[in-house]
Scaffold this motif. Structure first.
Motif, PDB file in Angstrom:
ATOM      1  N   GLY A  71      -3.816   6.697   5.617  1.00  0.00           N
ATOM      2  CA  GLY A  71      -3.304   5.416   6.091  1.00  0.00           C
ATOM      3  C   GLY A  71      -2.654   5.549   7.457  1.00  0.00           C
ATOM      4  O   GLY A  71      -2.828   4.698   8.331  1.00  0.00           O
TER       5      GLY A  71
ATOM      6  N   GLN B 143      -4.418  -0.377   0.475  1.00  0.00           N
ATOM      7  CA  GLN B 143      -4.999   0.228   1.672  1.00  0.00           C
ATOM      8  C   GLN B 143      -5.851  -0.791   2.451  1.00  0.00           C
ATOM      9  O   GLN B 143      -5.603  -1.055   3.628  1.00  0.00           O
ATOM     10  CB  GLN B 143      -5.852   1.407   1.200  1.00  0.00           C
TER      11      GLN B 143
ATOM     12  N   PHE C 118       0.807  -1.207   0.000  1.00  0.00           N
ATOM     13  CA  PHE C 118       0.000   0.000   0.000  1.00  0.00           C
ATOM     14  C   PHE C 118       0.856   1.281   0.000  1.00  0.00           C
ATOM     15  O   PHE C 118       0.534   2.241  -0.686  1.00  0.00           O
ATOM     16  CB  PHE C 118      -0.989  -0.069   1.176  1.00  0.00           C
TER      17      PHE C 118
ATOM     18  N   PHE D 138     -11.058   8.226   1.096  1.00  0.00           N
ATOM     19  CA  PHE D 138     -10.912   6.992   1.859  1.00  0.00           C
ATOM     20  C   PHE D 138     -12.262   6.409   2.277  1.00  0.00           C
ATOM     21  O   PHE D 138     -12.519   5.215   2.113  1.00  0.00           O
ATOM     22  CB  PHE D 138     -10.051   7.281   3.097  1.00  0.00           C
TER      23      PHE D 138
ATOM     24  N   TYR E 229      -2.112  11.617  -0.374  1.00  0.00           N
ATOM     25  CA  TYR E 229      -3.386  11.528   0.361  1.00  0.00           C
ATOM     26  C   TYR E 229      -3.567  10.148   1.003  1.00  0.00           C
ATOM     27  O   TYR E 229      -3.891  10.030   2.184  1.00  0.00           O
ATOM     28  CB  TYR E 229      -4.567  11.849  -0.563  1.00  0.00           C
ATOM     29  N   GLY E 230      -3.333   9.105   0.188  1.00  0.00           N
ATOM     30  CA  GLY E 230      -3.498   7.745   0.691  1.00  0.00           C
ATOM     31  C   GLY E 230      -2.555   7.472   1.856  1.00  0.00           C
ATOM     32  O   GLY E 230      -2.936   6.852   2.861  1.00  0.00           O
TER      33      GLY E 230
ATOM     34  N   TYR F 174     -11.557   7.360  -6.439  1.00  0.00           N
ATOM     35  CA  TYR F 174     -10.233   7.320  -7.073  1.00  0.00           C
ATOM     36  C   TYR F 174     -10.103   8.420  -8.117  1.00  0.00           C
ATOM     37  O   TYR F 174     -11.077   9.087  -8.474  1.00  0.00           O
ATOM     38  CB  TYR F 174     -10.046   5.982  -7.781  1.00  0.00           C
TER      39      TYR F 174
ATOM     40  N   LEU G 231      -5.935   7.252  -4.585  1.00  0.00           N
ATOM     41  CA  LEU G 231      -7.095   7.357  -3.710  1.00  0.00           C
ATOM     42  C   LEU G 231      -7.384   8.832  -3.476  1.00  0.00           C
ATOM     43  O   LEU G 231      -6.481   9.618  -3.190  1.00  0.00           O
ATOM     44  CB  LEU G 231      -6.773   6.659  -2.382  1.00  0.00           C
TER      45      LEU G 231
ATOM     46  N   GLY H 296      -1.973   1.833  -4.366  1.00  0.00           N
ATOM     47  CA  GLY H 296      -2.305   2.920  -3.445  1.00  0.00           C
ATOM     48  C   GLY H 296      -3.733   2.815  -2.927  1.00  0.00           C
ATOM     49  O   GLY H 296      -4.067   3.389  -1.895  1.00  0.00           O
ATOM     50  N   ILE H 297      -4.582   2.058  -3.640  1.00  0.00           N
ATOM     51  CA  ILE H 297      -5.976   1.924  -3.200  1.00  0.00           C
ATOM     52  C   ILE H 297      -6.252   0.540  -2.600  1.00  0.00           C
ATOM     53  O   ILE H 297      -6.616   0.433  -1.432  1.00  0.00           O
ATOM     54  CB  ILE H 297      -6.947   2.191  -4.372  1.00  0.00           C
TER      55      ILE H 297
END
Lengths: 358, 451
Positions: free
Chosen positions: A324, B100, A67, B176, A319-320, B163, B173, B96-97
């Motif tokens: 996270g 998660q 991730f 969230f 952002y992620g 997304y 992303l 990245g998505i």
């Protein structure tokens, strides 16, 4: 934010190596040094309720790598395809050995799974050492031939070996004399570590003998560490930039050195936990020293054409990574809580749990 | 440059490997999730009533649970790895998505499950019954949380939300919470959990029926049959309505081409579509052979109007048709057919139980006993329906299968590991069966005392 996740990932990885490392080590001790059935049983008892939770650190580290650094995850997992799949098969064999052994009471059956558990533990230690060797040595990113990339700049594929086992050859392999040397270092390190765990968690008759074995192995380990440090410099000249720029990073090699030296006093320790702490310290120190000296590289390139994969060019979007961090901190607190509960429930020696009888 | 056919082979081996390993893997978690609930129920029942047989039941099922859980763990690790090893491009673009939710699964549920499983299996004496019950509850929560986060990942691939696509093709992303508000998520999750409970309830009832029919462990057999039937009836009803219905509505709304293919509707029919019960898709002439169908029912079930129009497969362009229409069609019909049989079986058993005749009705116990493999088949067929129906996409409408595969792993290497997995998993499967049979044969209550 990349740096936060870099630190998190490495903390998780080193935790994984320390935790699953002791149960690999216990497997190696089980294979080579345990003589009687009682000794073997107490070794299995010592890791019984723990090994499964330890392996979760591998899955969780893999998840965080996926991730936070998707490009590195994609590049390294496809590039190291064969060794990774072999590691999976070994993990399966090892787990099956542990879980199935106690299900049938027949000495051939028990022998078979004992050996599966021991040999898989040994080979896993070799592979993890060799994996570190591959990262340190670097790979041919973009699979450059005659100065031209044949793949996208961050992809590669490594055969298991090349005919010369030479780390500096044009077509590298996973296994060469350098990575195998680090594999051996890992085996010795984890054997000592596993033996310390057994001493900590059992009151088996094997423990006195193990202290002698640890002492001898530690002599071997000290020699191997010096040797591999020299050869590392030959394979890939190590710039000491980070150590020179950030003085606090000396913490890492010093920790490793203290861990290594401390182990020589194994027979003088009053508490069973001391040896285990020293071997953990050595693992922590040697792992973090390697990571710190590579930084900001995460997977170095061996050619001039394509840049190394670094913390900055493989990370996910900002952002992620930020959201996270939010859930991760909550999860980390919970994980620490479970860990404390688990240690309290299973405190002390594990001789009576009858692992494998459930 | 790689030739076209070598490329096709490579994609095929990668797909087969993922399909094989995930199909095999999911045989275990479906029992883990449902069985954890049933064990917690047994333990709770014991705490409330003090009847020792319920504690014995909990302990007996824990043995099978432990074995099953271990199989789930060891076959699960390869799945997470294979995103990177075999589907590197997909991982790079979407990590990245979906990374998660996958990382959350590791952090929130695997740690919870595995830490408490150790205490649950080894800690009854150390903890006492009440705390032991709590550890079981924790394992249950961990297992169901894990399912939730995996379904969240699945939901994003089926119906991507929150997304943005960058110029280099990467998905990033942007929201969230959208991942969890995804309209695809909750219906799929509840449908899947109900299906998992069906597997476990049938498993427990089937073992109970075996004991009653062979006239041993009678008390345990009755408890297993009764509990299995009650949970099985509730779950069989829930899996069809409302959860199955909600999932189908999502498919109609967001993936009409999948809906047409799974129902076997080739042509749009004016004045309402028939529901196909039996028939074989003929993909050359784009029609259904030997069909048995009931007029207008499909339109009614879908839109509650007899004349509602349902788009046929032939209205959609070929390139977006699911790549294996017959496979998708059969998977769906097998799932629905078996689901109907489950409701019928459990209703019959429940009625007989209520009339206090079930334990003597040998014919019905026989049926209950031989039902054990079918929930596994139905669960697998259900997953094949949704995933074959996603083809040719990896991320629905956005990223194609062929664009997600690892660029540097050759077909030969992928086939090598596929063969290895097949060999290893056959061995695992045989050993698992052997040991479960052994545990069942030995039965509950006898020499189960924790050493």
């Amino acid at each position: 934010m990349e740096i936060f996740w870099f630190v998190v990932l490495n903390i998780m990885l080193v935790t994984y190596v320390i935790l699953d490392g002791y149960d690999f080590g216990a497997g190696i001790v089980h294979l080579f040094f345990a003589r009687t059935d009682e000794e073997k049983q107490s070794i299995r008892n010592s890791i019984g309720p723990f090994w499964d939770a330890n392996e979760v650190w591998l899955i969780a580290s893999g998840g965080v790598l996926f991730f936070a650094f998707p490009t590195l995850y994609a590049s390294s997992f496809s590039g190291f395809y064969l060794p990774l799949i072999l590691v999976l098969w070994l993990l399966i064999f090892r787990a099956v050995g542990l879980e199935l052994r106690g299900q049938v009471h027949n000495h051939l059956w028990e022998n078979l799974w004992d050996k599966a558990f021991g040999i898989a533990s040994l080979l896993l230690a070799v592979f993890f050492g060799a994996a570190l060797g591959n990262v340190v040595r670097g790979v041919n990113l973009g699979m450059v031939e005659n100065g031209i990339s044949t793949q996208e700049p961050h992809y590669f594929f490594l055969a298991l070996w090349n005919p010369t086992f030479d780390p500096l050859a044009e077509h590298q392999g996973i296994i060469d004399w350098f990575t195998i040397l680090l594999g051996v270092v890992a085996v010795v390190t984890l054997t000592i570590h596993g033996a310390n765990w057994i001493i900590l968690k059992t009151s088996s008759p094997i423990n006195t003998r193990l202290k002698g074995i640890i002492f001898k192995l530690n002599v071997v380990l000290a020699i191997l560490v010096v040797l591999s440090a020299i050869l590392w410099h030959y394979v890939k000249p190590v710039p000491l930039t980070n150590l020179r720029t950030y003085y606090w990073t000396w913490i890492f090699p010093v920790a490793g050195f203290v861990g290594l030296m401390g182990q020589f006093f194994i027979r003088k320790f009053k508490k069973d936990v001391t040896g285990f702490l020293f071997s953990s310290l050595f693992i922590f120190g040697s792992f973090t020293t390697t990571v710190a000296s590579l930084f900001p590289n995460m997977l170095p390139s061996t050619n001039e054409v394509n840049p190394s994969l670094t913390v900055y060019n493989v990370a996910a979007h900002e952002y992620g990574l930020t959201v996270g961090a939010g859930w991760f901190i909550i999860a980390a607190i919970l994980v620490i809580a479970y860990f404390v509960i688990q240690l309290r429930v299973f405190k002390g020696k594990m001789d009576d749990i009858g692992y494998g009888e459930h | 440059m790689v030739s076209i056919s070598a490329m096709d082979d490579m994609i095929l081996y990668n797909r087969l490997q993922f399909a094989f390993t995930i199909t095999f893997h999911y045989l275990f978690p479906q029992l883990t999730m449902g069985l954890s609930l049933l064990i917690v129920y047994f333990k709770w029942k014991f705490l409330r009533t003090g009847i020792i047989d319920y504690n014995d039941a909990a302990k007996f099922w824990m043995k099978i649970f432990a074995l099953n859980f271990a199989m789930g763990v060891v076959t699960g690790i390869p799945l997470e790895f294979q995103f990177g090893t075999n589907w590197a491009k997909f991982s790079e673009l979407t990590g990245g998505i979906i990374g998660q939710t996958l990382a959350m699964e590791g952090m929130f549920s695997f740690f919870l499950e595995s830490s408490f499983l150790g205490m649950f299996l080894f800690g009854e004496k150390l903890l006492g019954h009440k705390l032991h019950f709590v550890t079981g509850l924790m394992v249950f929560i961990g297992a169901w949380a894990s399912g939730f986060l995996i379904l969240a990942t699945h939901a994003w691939m089926q119906h991507p939300v929150g997304y943005e696509v960058l110029e280099n093709g990467r998905f990033i992303l942007t929201n969230f919470s959208a991942l969890f508000k995804n309209p695809w998520l909750l219906p799929s999750y509840f449908h899947n959990q109900a299906a998992s409970l069906i597997t476990s309830a049938f498993f427990v009832a089937s073992v109970g029926a075996f004991y009653l029919l062979s006239n041993k462990h009678i008390t345990a057999g009755r408890i297993f049959v009764k509990t299995g039937v009650v949970f099985g009836l509730i779950a069989s009803l829930l899996v069809a309505f409302p959860t199955g219905d909600m999932v189908a509505r999502n498919v109609v709304k967001y993936q009409p081409v999948k809906f047409a293919a799974m129902e076997g509707v080739f042509e749009t029919e004016k004045g309402g579509s028939e529901i196909i019960l039996i028939g074989q898709p003929d993909m050359v002439n784009k029609k259904l052979d030997n069909k048995i169908a009931v007029p207008k029912i499909l339109s009614f079930l879908t839109y509650q109007r007899w004349d509602a129009e349902i788009k046929g497969l032939n209205e959609f362009a070929d390139p977006i048709h699911p790549t294996n229409v017959p496979g998708l069609y059969y998977s769906y019909h097998i799932m629905v057919g078996l689901g109907t049989i489950f409701i019928a079986t459990m209703l019959a058993c429940a009625v007989m139980l209520w009339m206090k005749k079930l334990y003597q009705a040998r014919w019905l116990l026989w049926i209950l006993m031989i039902m054990i493999p079918f929930p596994y088949i139905a669960n697998t067929a259900g997953w094949y329906t949704t995933e074959l129906g996603r083809q040719p996409w990896l991320v629905y409408n956005l990223l194609k299968m062929a664009d997600g595969v690892s660029p540097t792993v050759s077909g030969g290497n992928a086939l090598f590991t596929l063969l290895g997995f097949i060999g290893l998993y056959i061995l695992l499967g045989l050993l698992f069966l052997l040991l479960v049979i052994k545990i069942v044969y030995k039965g509950p209550g006898s020499n189960l005392a924790v050493k």
